[in-house]
Write a protein that holds these residues in place. Structure first.
Motif, short mmCIF file in Angstrom:
data_model
loop_
_atom_site.label_atom_id
_atom_site.label_comp_id
_atom_site.label_asym_id
_atom_site.label_seq_id
_atom_site.Cartn_x
_atom_site.Cartn_y
_atom_site.Cartn_z
N TYR A 33 0.84 -1.19 0.00
CA TYR A 33 0.00 0.00 0.00
C TYR A 33 0.88 1.25 0.00
N GLY A 34 0.34 2.33 -0.53
CA GLY A 34 1.12 3.56 -0.67
C GLY A 34 1.64 4.13 0.64
N TYR A 35 0.94 3.90 1.74
CA TYR A 35 1.34 4.55 3.00
C TYR A 35 2.65 4.02 3.56
N VAL A 36 3.11 2.84 3.05
CA VAL A 36 4.40 2.33 3.50
C VAL A 36 5.43 2.29 2.37
N SER A 37 5.08 2.83 1.22
CA SER A 37 6.02 2.66 0.11
C SER A 37 6.12 3.83 -0.85
N ALA A 38 4.99 4.49 -1.13
CA ALA A 38 4.96 5.45 -2.23
C ALA A 38 5.21 6.86 -1.70
N CYS A 39 6.46 7.22 -1.58
CA CYS A 39 6.84 8.53 -1.03
C CYS A 39 7.01 9.53 -2.17
N LYS A 40 6.11 10.50 -2.25
CA LYS A 40 6.24 11.56 -3.26
C LYS A 40 7.30 12.55 -2.82
N TRP A 41 7.93 13.20 -3.78
CA TRP A 41 8.94 14.23 -3.53
C TRP A 41 10.03 13.72 -2.58
N ASP A 71 15.05 11.80 1.11
CA ASP A 71 15.91 11.15 2.10
C ASP A 71 15.44 9.72 2.33
N MET A 72 16.42 8.80 2.38
CA MET A 72 16.12 7.40 2.68
C MET A 72 17.15 6.90 3.69
N GLU A 73 16.65 6.52 4.85
CA GLU A 73 17.53 6.02 5.91
C GLU A 73 17.32 4.51 6.06
N VAL A 74 18.38 3.75 5.82
CA VAL A 74 18.34 2.31 6.03
C VAL A 74 18.43 2.06 7.52
N THR A 75 17.46 1.34 8.07
CA THR A 75 17.36 1.25 9.52
C THR A 75 16.62 -0.01 9.93
N ARG A 76 16.01 0.03 11.12
CA ARG A 76 15.21 -1.07 11.63
C ARG A 76 13.83 -0.53 12.04
N PHE A 77 12.82 -1.38 11.90
CA PHE A 77 11.47 -0.96 12.27
C PHE A 77 11.37 -0.61 13.76
N ASP A 78 12.16 -1.31 14.60
CA ASP A 78 12.07 -1.04 16.03
C ASP A 78 12.76 0.27 16.43
N LYS A 79 13.34 0.97 15.46
CA LYS A 79 14.00 2.24 15.75
C LYS A 79 13.29 3.44 15.12
N ILE A 80 12.23 3.20 14.36
CA ILE A 80 11.58 4.30 13.64
C ILE A 80 10.09 4.35 13.93
N SER A 81 9.51 5.48 13.63
CA SER A 81 8.06 5.68 13.70
C SER A 81 7.69 6.59 12.54
N ALA A 82 6.85 6.09 11.63
CA ALA A 82 6.49 6.85 10.43
C ALA A 82 5.11 7.48 10.59
N TYR A 83 4.76 8.34 9.65
CA TYR A 83 3.55 9.17 9.77
C TYR A 83 2.30 8.35 10.05
N TRP A 84 1.97 7.39 9.19
CA TRP A 84 0.71 6.67 9.35
C TRP A 84 0.79 5.58 10.40
#
Length: 523
Positions: free
Chosen positions: A378-386, A389-402
Motif C-alpha cells: 500500500y502507498g502509505y508504506v512505500s509510495a513517497c512523493k517528492w 531522504d532514505m535512511e536504512v534502519t530497523r522498524f524497532d528504531k523508527i516511527s512513520a507518519y501513518w
C-alpha cells in the motif's frame, strides 16, 4: 439616551476582519517572495493534519476525498475571520486584550512553521510581518472609528441627537468604509503580487514541460487487457484521474536541478544522488497498480499506470546494506515519512525511484521530480512523493507518519475485486446483461474472478490478460436477471490459488477486506 458608541459595534468587527485579511495577505506575499513553501495559514493546516488522530483522518479521506485539504484550509480561514471579528470588538474597550489575541495567533503560526521540515529563520518572517500588519492596520482603523464616534458625540452635545446624529454618523461611517475599502484593495493587490512574484510552481511546471527524459517510452497496453463492457474502468489510469492522498496542503515545487536524494543509515557508504546522476542510470519501466490502504471494498483509491524509473535494489547494493537492517525510512520534501520493508526493495520486484508516469515527467501532484513506488505494498508504506531522504534502519528504531496513527507496519496489498457495471442503485433492462469490473493482487497476480447473483452459485467470469502480476485485471461476464431488485457479488482468486476472503474488515489497520456487492433493479 444611547450614545453613538453604542449604535455601531459591527464597525469594530469589520475593522478586525479587514486588519486580519491585510495581515494574511502580507504574510502570503512575504512567503512567496522568500520562496517559503507554506504560508502561515498553510503551515497551520498542515499542523492540524499532523496532529489529527488516524481514525478521524481516515473518515475525512473517505468523506471528502481529494477535497479534504481545500475544506480544511477553508475551515481555518473561517475560524480566523471569526477570531479577527472578536479582536476588533476587543480593541474597542481593551487594546491590550486585542494585542494578546493577535500575539497568540502569531505564536500558533510560528509553532506551525517550526514543525515544517527544515524550517529556517526566513520561514518565520511571514508570521512576523503578518503580525505587524495586523497591529498597524487595526490601530489605524480603530483610531478612525474612535474619531468618528467623537465627532458624533460632539454633534449630539451641540445640536441634539435627533437633529445632528444621523448626518454626523453617516459622515464618520463613510470615512471608515473608505479607509477599510482601501485596505482591502491593497491587501488583495499584495496577494496578487505575491502570487506573481512567488512563481515557484510555475517555474517548476515550465521546467517540467521542457524536460526530455531519454529512455522513457510511451505506454503501450499489452494485448487482451481490455474487455468490451460499457462503463468499465479503463485499464490504464491517466494522471489527472489517478487518486491523490498526501498530507501537503501545497505540494512541494522542486526543480530537477535542485533535487537531491540522500541514502544513509545502516549502509557501508552514504550515497547522494542528483537528478542528473539518477537519469544517467539504466531505466526500468513497468505497468504497476497502486492503491491506498484507505480504499474501502469497491472503492476508487486505486489506479494503474506505466511507471519509468531506476531500480532501488541496485542503488542500495552500491550503498552496501548492513546486517540487521529491515526497513527504509523514506522522507518527503514536505516532511512526510513512511517506513518501507527492506525486503520489498531488494527481492527483485520493480521497486523504483520513479521519474515518469504514462510516458511523461511526473506531475507535481504525483511527486515530481522523483517519487518511490513499490509493487505489492500500500502507498502509505512505500509510495513517497517528492522523496529526498532514505535512511536504512530497523522498524524497532523508527516511527512513520501513518504507523504513528494506528496503521500496520508492513502494509502488503490484500487481494480484492470490484464491480463497476452495474453501479449501486442502477436500473437496467431485465434479461441478459453484461457486468464487469476490476480485480487485483499486486505482486501475485489474478487467475480467476467469479460472480454470484442474489446469493446463488458462483459463476466464472472472463478475465483480461494483465500480462503482469503487478497490474490489476478487468473481468466481465453475462448474467440473466428477472424484473425486480437484485444483489451481485464478486470474488477473485490469485495465482497461488488463494480465494479472496469474504470476511469484512475495515481499512484500519492494514486494509479493507470482504466481497464487493452491488444492489440494482431490473425493469
Amino acid at each position: 439616551m444611547r450614545t453613538a458608541r453604542q449604535t455601531q459595534p459591527w464597525i469594530w468587527s469589520v475593522a478586525g476582519v479587514v486588519a486580519g485579511i491585510a495581515g494574511l495577505a502580507t504574510s502570503y506575499f512575504v512567503a512567496a517572495v522568500l520562496g517559503v513553501r507554506s504560508s502561515p495559514v498553510v503551515a497551520v493546516a498542515e499542523l492540524i493534519i499532523k496532529l489529527t488522530p488516524g481514525a478521524f483522518a481516515e473518515r475525512a479521506i473517505q468523506t471528502l476525498g481529494h477535497k479534504d485539504k481545500p475544506f480544511l484550509v477553508s475551515v481555518v480561514l473561517l475560524v480566523l475571520m471569526v477570531v479577527f471579528a472578536v479582536v476588533g470588538r476587543l480593541s474597542r474597550g481593551s487594546w491590550s486584550r486585542a494585542l494578546l489575541v493577535l500575539a497568540a495567533l502569531a505564536v500558533v503560526g510560528g509553532y506551525a512553521v517550526s514543525r515544517q521540515r527544515n524550517a529556517g529563520p526566513s520561514d518565520y518572517l511571514p508570521v512576523l510581518v503578518g503580525f505587524i500588519t495586523w497591529v498597524v492596520c487595526l490601530s489605524i482603523l480603530a483610531d478612525n472609528v474612535r474619531a468618528a464616534e467623537r465627532r458624533e458625540e460632539a454633534a449630539e452635545k451641540v445640536a441634539g441627537e435627533a437633529a445632528r446624529e444621523p448626518a454626523a454618523a453617516a459622515s464618520g461611517r463613510r470615512g471608515f468604509v473608505l479607509g477599510a475599502g482601501v485596505m482591502v484593495v491593497a491587501a488583495a493587490g499584495v496577494g496578487v503580487v505575491g502570487r506573481v512574484v512567488g512563481a515557484g510552481r510555475r517555474q517548476v511546471e515550465a521546467a517540467r514541460s521542457l524536460l526530455r527524459l531519454p529512455g522513457v517510452t510511451a505506454p503501450v497496453r499489452p494485448g487482451g487487457v481490455t474487455l468490451d463492457v460499457k462503463g468499465l474502468s479503463s485499464w490504464e489510469t491517466d494522471a489527472t484521474s489517478f487518486y491523490q492522498v498526501h498530507t501537503a496542503i501545497v505540494p512541494p515545487a522542486i526543480e530537477p536541478d535542485s533535487w537531491k536524494l540522500r541514502i544513509h543509515g545502516m549502509v557501508d557508504q552514504e550515497v547522494t544522488l542528483t537528478y542528473e546522476q539518477l537519469m544517467a542510470r539504466r531505466l526500468t519501466e513497468a505497468w504497476v497498480t497502486l492503491n491506498c490502504v484507505s480504499n474501502p471494498v469497491g472503492g476508487p483509491l486505486i489506479g494503474n499506470a506505466w511507471w519509468s524509473g531506476v531500480r532501488l535494489a541496485d542503488i542500495l547494493a552500491e550503498a552496501g546494506v548492513q546486517d540487521g537492517a529491515d526497513a527504509v525510512l523514506q522522507t518527503s520534501d514536505d516532511g512526510w515519512t513512511c517506513g518501507t520493508p527492506l525486503a520489498a526493495l531488494t527481492d527483485g520486484r520493480d521497486a523504483m525511484l520513479v521519474v515518469a508516469m504514462n510516458g511523461e515527467p511526473l506531475p507535481i501532484e504525483h511527486g515530481f521530480p522523483v517519487r518511490t513506488l513499490v509493487p505489492g505494498l500500500y502507498g502509505y508504506v512505500s509510495a513517497c512523493k517528492w522523496v529526498v531522504d532514505m535512511e536504512v534502519t530497523r522498524f524497532d528504531k523508527i516511527s512513520a507518519y501513518w504507523t504513528q496513527r494506528g496503521w500496520a507496519e508492513l502494509g502488503p496489498v490484500k487481494m480484492s475485486s470490484r464491480i463497476d457495471v452495474p453501479r449501486r442503485d442502477d436500473e437496467i433492462d431485465a434479461g441478459e446483461t453484461r457486468v464487469g469490473g476490476m480485480a487485483w493482487s499486486q505482486h501475485t497476480g489474478i487467475s480467476a474472478v467469479q460472480v454470484s447473483l442474489d446469493g446463488g452459485a458462483w459463476q466464472d467470469a472472463e478475465l483480461g490478460n494483465a500480462d503482469t502480476i503487478d497490474s490489476w485485471a478487468q473481468w466481465a461476464t453475462t448474467i440473466t436477471v428477472e424484473k425486480g431488485d437484485h444483489t451481485l457479488r464478486v470474488r477473485a482468486t490469485d495465482d497461488n490459488g488463494k480465494v479472496q476472503t469474504g470476511v469484512v474488515a475495515d481499512v484500519l489497520p492494514d486494509g479493507a477486506s470482504g466481497w464487493h456487492e452491488v444492489h440494482f433493479t431490473a425493469v
